[in-house]
Motif scaffolding. Structure first.
Motif, PDB file in Angstrom:
ATOM      1  N   LEU A 128       0.922  -1.301  -0.243  1.00 54.91           N
ATOM      2  CA  LEU A 128       0.072   0.257   0.027  1.00 54.91           C
ATOM      3  C   LEU A 128       0.864   1.223   0.038  1.00 54.91           C
ATOM      4  CD1 LEU A 128      -2.801  -0.869   2.346  1.00 54.91           C
ATOM      5  CD2 LEU A 128      -2.613  -1.624   0.070  1.00 54.91           C
ATOM      6  N   ASP A 131       1.961   3.508   3.190  1.00 54.98           N
ATOM      7  CA  ASP A 131       2.948   2.979   4.029  1.00 54.98           C
ATOM      8  C   ASP A 131       4.402   3.225   3.564  1.00 54.98           C
ATOM      9  OD1 ASP A 131       1.435   2.694   6.404  1.00 54.98           O
ATOM     10  OD2 ASP A 131       0.532   0.842   5.322  1.00 54.98           O
ATOM     11  N   TYR A 168      -6.870   0.980  11.576  1.00 53.48           N
ATOM     12  CA  TYR A 168      -6.495  -0.198  11.063  1.00 53.48           C
ATOM     13  C   TYR A 168      -7.186  -1.767  10.989  1.00 53.48           C
ATOM     14  CZ  TYR A 168      -2.079   2.446  11.601  1.00 53.48           C
ATOM     15  OH  TYR A 168      -1.157   3.435  11.453  1.00 53.48           O
ATOM     16  N   GLY A 169      -6.777  -2.245  10.319  1.00 53.58           N
ATOM     17  CA  GLY A 169      -7.105  -3.965  10.346  1.00 53.58           C
ATOM     18  C   GLY A 169      -6.473  -4.414  11.776  1.00 53.58           C
ATOM     19  N   GLU A 188     -11.331  -5.335  10.392  1.00 50.62           N
ATOM     20  CA  GLU A 188     -11.409  -4.135   9.806  1.00 50.62           C
ATOM     21  C   GLU A 188     -11.565  -3.018  10.728  1.00 50.62           C
ATOM     22  OE1 GLU A 188      -9.040  -3.382   7.393  1.00 50.62           O
ATOM     23  OE2 GLU A 188      -9.742  -1.227   6.668  1.00 50.62           O
ATOM     24  N   LYS A 189     -10.605  -1.976  11.144  1.00 51.43           N
ATOM     25  CA  LYS A 189     -10.981  -0.615  11.789  1.00 51.43           C
ATOM     26  C   LYS A 189     -11.963  -0.804  12.787  1.00 51.43           C
ATOM     27  CE  LYS A 189      -9.416   1.969   8.045  1.00 51.43           C
ATOM     28  NZ  LYS A 189      -9.679   1.601   6.578  1.00 51.43           N
ATOM     29  N   THR A 201      -2.361  -4.314  11.047  1.00 51.68           N
ATOM     30  CA  THR A 201      -1.762  -4.536   9.943  1.00 51.68           C
ATOM     31  C   THR A 201      -1.464  -3.290   9.299  1.00 51.68           C
ATOM     32  OG1 THR A 201      -3.938  -4.514   8.606  1.00 51.68           O
ATOM     33  CG2 THR A 201      -3.483  -6.591   9.680  1.00 51.68           C
ATOM     34  N   VAL A 202      -0.268  -3.508   8.841  1.00 51.18           N
ATOM     35  CA  VAL A 202       0.172  -2.251   8.124  1.00 51.18           C
ATOM     36  C   VAL A 202       0.243  -2.864   6.415  1.00 51.18           C
ATOM     37  CG1 VAL A 202       1.636  -1.835   9.974  1.00 51.18           C
ATOM     38  CG2 VAL A 202       2.832  -2.958   8.198  1.00 51.18           C
ATOM     39  N   GLY A 203       0.543  -1.705   5.556  1.00 53.80           N
ATOM     40  CA  GLY A 203       0.030  -1.917   4.161  1.00 53.80           C
ATOM     41  C   GLY A 203       1.053  -2.943   3.365  1.00 53.80           C
ATOM     42  N   THR A 229      -9.169  -6.828   4.362  1.00 50.81           N
ATOM     43  CA  THR A 229      -9.279  -7.714   5.668  1.00 50.81           C
ATOM     44  C   THR A 229     -10.301  -8.702   5.578  1.00 50.81           C
ATOM     45  OG1 THR A 229      -8.566  -5.693   6.457  1.00 50.81           O
ATOM     46  CG2 THR A 229      -9.669  -7.112   7.950  1.00 50.81           C
ATOM     47  N   ARG A 250       8.247   2.346  10.431  1.00 55.35           N
ATOM     48  CA  ARG A 250       7.035   2.257   9.405  1.00 55.35           C
ATOM     49  C   ARG A 250       6.605   3.713   9.415  1.00 55.35           C
ATOM     50  NH1 ARG A 250       1.561   2.459  10.664  1.00 55.35           N
ATOM     51  NH2 ARG A 250       0.611   2.503   8.850  1.00 55.35           N
TER      52      ARG A 250
END
Ligand code: G1P
Length: 295
Positions: A128, A131, A168-169, A188-189, A201-203, A229, A250
């Motif tokens: 993504l 990030d 975030y997820g 998810e969020k 989770t990051v991208g 997600t 990150r």
């Protein structure tokens, strides 16, 4: 071996309006390099050879950026600006980049699904553009290495502060090896109350091709969008999904504060800027009130 990467870049960039009204957010620069170039370079440094960028309306600048630019190159040549010429030329030969348009912004899951025909029946990487990860070993490369061991989807994760959980997820994971989790839930969020842990989770993702069927079965979720997600949760219910607490710094360059931090940190790493920036930061700190604390 994973050879293909998908970079979704179709989002509207609402967090950076008005700048992103007529310019893709992926083209915002960290000093003199657009965010998306850092992401493309991370993929290439990890051994990716084939990159699919999912674009949308108003994203032409991304295609032009990675294309050749004969007038500019000629101008730099005439003016004997050889170093810049090399840099400009290098950008257009970075990798084999393909573009697919997402006609409507229907969510990250839908954007990734657009790459199905190009990716085919192979595991692939997803990066993504919001990030940016700085580190000795590229983040997506770390996931790719782990994929060699597990042969299952792997998501990059890190601890998320409470106030950011709903952006975030979030996963619930069982640590099965150092920094490695078997994912037991993913949302998810979520709200802070709903969040299954503080690990988000990051991208960066390595996904098995079965994700495409998962996305097709996924109904719109958070924000009425088709969420990657939710499709990952489906994969998790059918087989294993792993998460990896990668090493590296990150930056959420899609967030204003993260973006400014990235610019400062990257500037401090550059020979041509470090000295002046350090002096400037010291000046600023010197005039801060005595009782000032960094939060
Ligand atoms: C996306 C994903 C989310 C993930 C985040 C990481 O959200 O949907 O699961 O945690 O990226 O940056 P976005 O930031 O695009 O809203």
């Amino acid at each position: 071996m994973i050879k293909k990467a998908v970079i979704p870049a179709a989002g509207l960039g609402t967090r950076f309006l008005p700048a992103t009204k007529s310019m893709p957010k992926e083209m915002l620069p960290i000093i003199d390099k657009p965010i998306i170039q850092y992401v493309v370079e991370e993929a290439i440094a990890s051994g990716i050879e084939d990159i699919i960028i999912i674009t949308g309306r108003g994203k032409r600048a991304i295609e032009d950026y990675f294309d050749t630019s004969p007038e500019l190159e000629n101008h730099l040549l005439q003016n004997e600006k050889y170093k810049l010429l090399r840099e400009v030329k290098d950008i257009s030969s970075l990798a084999d980049i393909h573009y697919i348009r997402q006609k409507e912004p229907k969510g990250l899951g839908d954007a990734v699904l657009k790459a199905e025909k190009h990716v085919g029946d192979e595991p692939f990487a997803v990066l993504l553009g919001d990030d940016i990860v700085k580190g000795n070993v590229p983040c997506i490369g770390q996931l790719m290495n782990l994929f060699e061991k597990y042969n299952k989807s792997i998501i990059a994760v890190e601890e998320v502060p409470k106030e950011k959980v709903s952006s975030y997820g979030m996963i619930k994971g069982r640590e099965i090896a150092e920094s490695t989790y078997l994912v037991e839930d993913i949302i998810e969020k979520p709200s802070l109350e709903e969040a299954p842990s503080n690990i988000g989770t990051v991208g960066r993702y390595v996904l098995v091709p079965e994700i495409f069927d998962g996305i097709k079965e996924t109904s719109p979720g958070k924000g009425n969008e088709i969420q990657l997600t939710d499709a990952i949760k489906m994969l998790m219910e059918k087989g294993e999904v792993y998460a990896y607490a990668f090493s590296g710094e990150r930056y959420d360059a899609g967030d204003k504060l993260g973006y400014v931090k990235a610019i400062i940190d990257f500037a401090l790493e550059r020979e041509d800027l470090r000295g002046e920036i350090e002096r400037y930061l010291q000046e600023i700190v010197a005039v801060l009130p005595q009782n000032f604390k960094i939060k």
